[in-house]
Design a protein around this motif. Sequence first.
Motif, PDB file in Angstrom:
ATOM      1  N   GLY A  19      13.897   7.363  -8.428  1.00  0.00           N
ATOM      2  CA  GLY A  19      14.360   8.670  -8.961  1.00  0.00           C
ATOM      3  C   GLY A  19      14.133   9.814  -7.883  1.00  0.00           C
ATOM      4  N   GLN A  20      13.472   9.829  -6.840  1.00  0.00           N
ATOM      5  CA  GLN A  20      13.336  10.612  -6.006  1.00  0.00           C
ATOM      6  C   GLN A  20      14.473  11.242  -5.242  1.00  0.00           C
ATOM      7  N   GLY A  21      15.381  10.037  -5.039  1.00  0.00           N
ATOM      8  CA  GLY A  21      16.845  10.396  -4.252  1.00  0.00           C
ATOM      9  C   GLY A  21      16.615  10.262  -2.978  1.00  0.00           C
ATOM     10  N   VAL A  22      15.704  11.012  -2.186  1.00  0.00           N
ATOM     11  CA  VAL A  22      15.579  11.367  -0.724  1.00  0.00           C
ATOM     12  C   VAL A  22      14.063  10.788  -0.320  1.00  0.00           C
ATOM     13  N   PHE A  23      14.220  10.289   1.107  1.00  0.00           N
ATOM     14  CA  PHE A  23      12.916   9.838   1.722  1.00  0.00           C
ATOM     15  C   PHE A  23      12.846  10.813   2.848  1.00  0.00           C
ATOM     16  N   PRO A  24      12.217  12.031   2.701  1.00  0.00           N
ATOM     17  CA  PRO A  24      11.812  12.819   3.792  1.00  0.00           C
ATOM     18  C   PRO A  24      10.821  12.216   5.075  1.00  0.00           C
ATOM     19  N   ASN A  25      11.473  12.151   6.199  1.00  0.00           N
ATOM     20  CA  ASN A  25      10.815  11.785   7.353  1.00  0.00           C
ATOM     21  C   ASN A  25      10.336  12.908   8.185  1.00  0.00           C
ATOM     22  N   TRP A  26       9.214  13.031   8.693  1.00  0.00           N
ATOM     23  CA  TRP A  26       8.497  14.119   9.668  1.00  0.00           C
ATOM     24  C   TRP A  26       8.106  13.117  10.963  1.00  0.00           C
ATOM     25  N   VAL A  27       8.887  13.479  12.136  1.00  0.00           N
ATOM     26  CA  VAL A  27       8.715  12.668  13.059  1.00  0.00           C
ATOM     27  C   VAL A  27       8.082  13.554  14.309  1.00  0.00           C
ATOM     28  N   PRO A  28       7.028  13.145  14.868  1.00  0.00           N
ATOM     29  CA  PRO A  28       6.554  13.663  16.124  1.00  0.00           C
ATOM     30  C   PRO A  28       7.129  12.998  17.379  1.00  0.00           C
ATOM     31  N   GLY A  29       6.733  13.724  18.355  1.00  0.00           N
ATOM     32  CA  GLY A  29       7.521  13.306  19.755  1.00  0.00           C
ATOM     33  C   GLY A  29       8.215  14.010  20.763  1.00  0.00           C
ATOM     34  N   ALA A  30       8.975  15.089  19.958  1.00  0.00           N
ATOM     35  CA  ALA A  30       9.700  16.161  20.877  1.00  0.00           C
ATOM     36  C   ALA A  30       8.773  16.687  21.963  1.00  0.00           C
ATOM     37  N   ALA A  31       9.287  17.150  22.987  1.00  0.00           N
ATOM     38  CA  ALA A  31       8.705  17.853  23.908  1.00  0.00           C
ATOM     39  C   ALA A  31       8.693  19.257  23.670  1.00  0.00           C
ATOM     40  N   VAL A  74       0.807  -1.171   0.194  1.00  0.00           N
ATOM     41  CA  VAL A  74       0.085  -0.050   0.059  1.00  0.00           C
ATOM     42  C   VAL A  74       0.958   1.382  -0.038  1.00  0.00           C
ATOM     43  N   ILE A  75       1.788   1.227   0.805  1.00  0.00           N
ATOM     44  CA  ILE A  75       2.952   2.514   0.977  1.00  0.00           C
ATOM     45  C   ILE A  75       3.532   2.559  -0.417  1.00  0.00           C
ATOM     46  N   GLN A  76       4.150   1.462  -0.994  1.00  0.00           N
ATOM     47  CA  GLN A  76       4.773   1.440  -2.171  1.00  0.00           C
ATOM     48  C   GLN A  76       3.850   2.020  -3.438  1.00  0.00           C
ATOM     49  N   ALA A  77       2.648   1.420  -3.319  1.00  0.00           N
ATOM     50  CA  ALA A  77       1.869   1.930  -4.369  1.00  0.00           C
ATOM     51  C   ALA A  77       1.323   3.504  -4.267  1.00  0.00           C
ATOM     52  N   ALA A  78       1.170   3.867  -2.973  1.00  0.00           N
ATOM     53  CA  ALA A  78       1.177   5.481  -2.998  1.00  0.00           C
ATOM     54  C   ALA A  78       2.341   6.167  -3.303  1.00  0.00           C
ATOM     55  N   VAL A  79       3.423   5.767  -3.103  1.00  0.00           N
ATOM     56  CA  VAL A  79       4.814   6.334  -3.324  1.00  0.00           C
ATOM     57  C   VAL A  79       4.744   6.461  -5.103  1.00  0.00           C
ATOM     58  N   ASP A  80       4.488   5.271  -5.749  1.00  0.00           N
ATOM     59  CA  ASP A  80       4.538   5.120  -7.279  1.00  0.00           C
ATOM     60  C   ASP A  80       3.524   6.248  -7.845  1.00  0.00           C
ATOM     61  N   PHE A  81       2.128   6.206  -7.039  1.00  0.00           N
ATOM     62  CA  PHE A  81       1.422   6.747  -7.827  1.00  0.00           C
ATOM     63  C   PHE A  81       1.805   8.412  -7.786  1.00  0.00           C
ATOM     64  N   GLY A  89       5.350  13.243 -10.536  1.00  0.00           N
ATOM     65  CA  GLY A  89       6.490  14.136 -10.275  1.00  0.00           C
ATOM     66  C   GLY A  89       6.219  14.913  -8.815  1.00  0.00           C
ATOM     67  N   ILE A  90       5.681  14.172  -7.781  1.00  0.00           N
ATOM     68  CA  ILE A  90       5.484  14.654  -6.495  1.00  0.00           C
ATOM     69  C   ILE A  90       6.551  13.910  -5.584  1.00  0.00           C
ATOM     70  N   THR A  91       7.145  14.749  -4.935  1.00  0.00           N
ATOM     71  CA  THR A  91       8.018  14.119  -3.798  1.00  0.00           C
ATOM     72  C   THR A  91       7.346  13.578  -2.912  1.00  0.00           C
ATOM     73  N   VAL A  92       7.379  12.587  -2.192  1.00  0.00           N
ATOM     74  CA  VAL A  92       6.610  11.827  -1.252  1.00  0.00           C
ATOM     75  C   VAL A  92       7.529  11.593  -0.003  1.00  0.00           C
ATOM     76  N   GLY A  93       7.015  12.266   1.180  1.00  0.00           N
ATOM     77  CA  GLY A  93       7.554  12.025   2.645  1.00  0.00           C
ATOM     78  C   GLY A  93       6.648  11.343   3.303  1.00  0.00           C
ATOM     79  N   VAL A  94       7.075  10.857   4.494  1.00  0.00           N
ATOM     80  CA  VAL A  94       6.331  10.134   5.451  1.00  0.00           C
ATOM     81  C   VAL A  94       6.253  10.666   6.907  1.00  0.00           C
ATOM     82  N   TYR A  95       5.212  11.009   7.340  1.00  0.00           N
ATOM     83  CA  TYR A  95       4.965  11.247   9.077  1.00  0.00           C
ATOM     84  C   TYR A  95       4.904   9.944   9.707  1.00  0.00           C
ATOM     85  N   SER A  96       5.701   9.767  10.366  1.00  0.00           N
ATOM     86  CA  SER A  96       5.534   8.486  11.512  1.00  0.00           C
ATOM     87  C   SER A  96       6.778   8.560  12.280  1.00  0.00           C
TER      88      SER A  96
END
Length: 125
Positions: A73-85, A35-42, A47-54
Amino acid sequence: AFNYALSQGASAPMWWLDIEPANSWSANTSLNDQVIQAAVDFLGGWGITVGVYSTKSWWAAIAGSGFAPDLAGQGVFPNWVPGAADAAAARDYYCTQAKYAFGGGTVWLAQYPSGGYDGNYACPP
């Protein structure tokens, strides 16, 4: 969501996928990986860069700790991480790649509570 955004005239060069336990996921991580890969591929096909909040632990529970999406070909996989105080913890700790990055990615944003809302610290490259 993508089609709705287009129908409303919205566009964005980047989309964040929400990979957290509050959503519905299979107990089978390989199905979730598909499912995740399909969303990244779609989105990548548009031409949209895909990142993940997790978090690293959410990612491991949902996708499996060894899964890293093929970014085509995106090159980077941006991560957005929650949890800092707070903002200082976001800056000083949550931008630490070895501790908080997941899925072969790089932490771009670290989230923390701010005045009843979510603040985000942009991690240096």
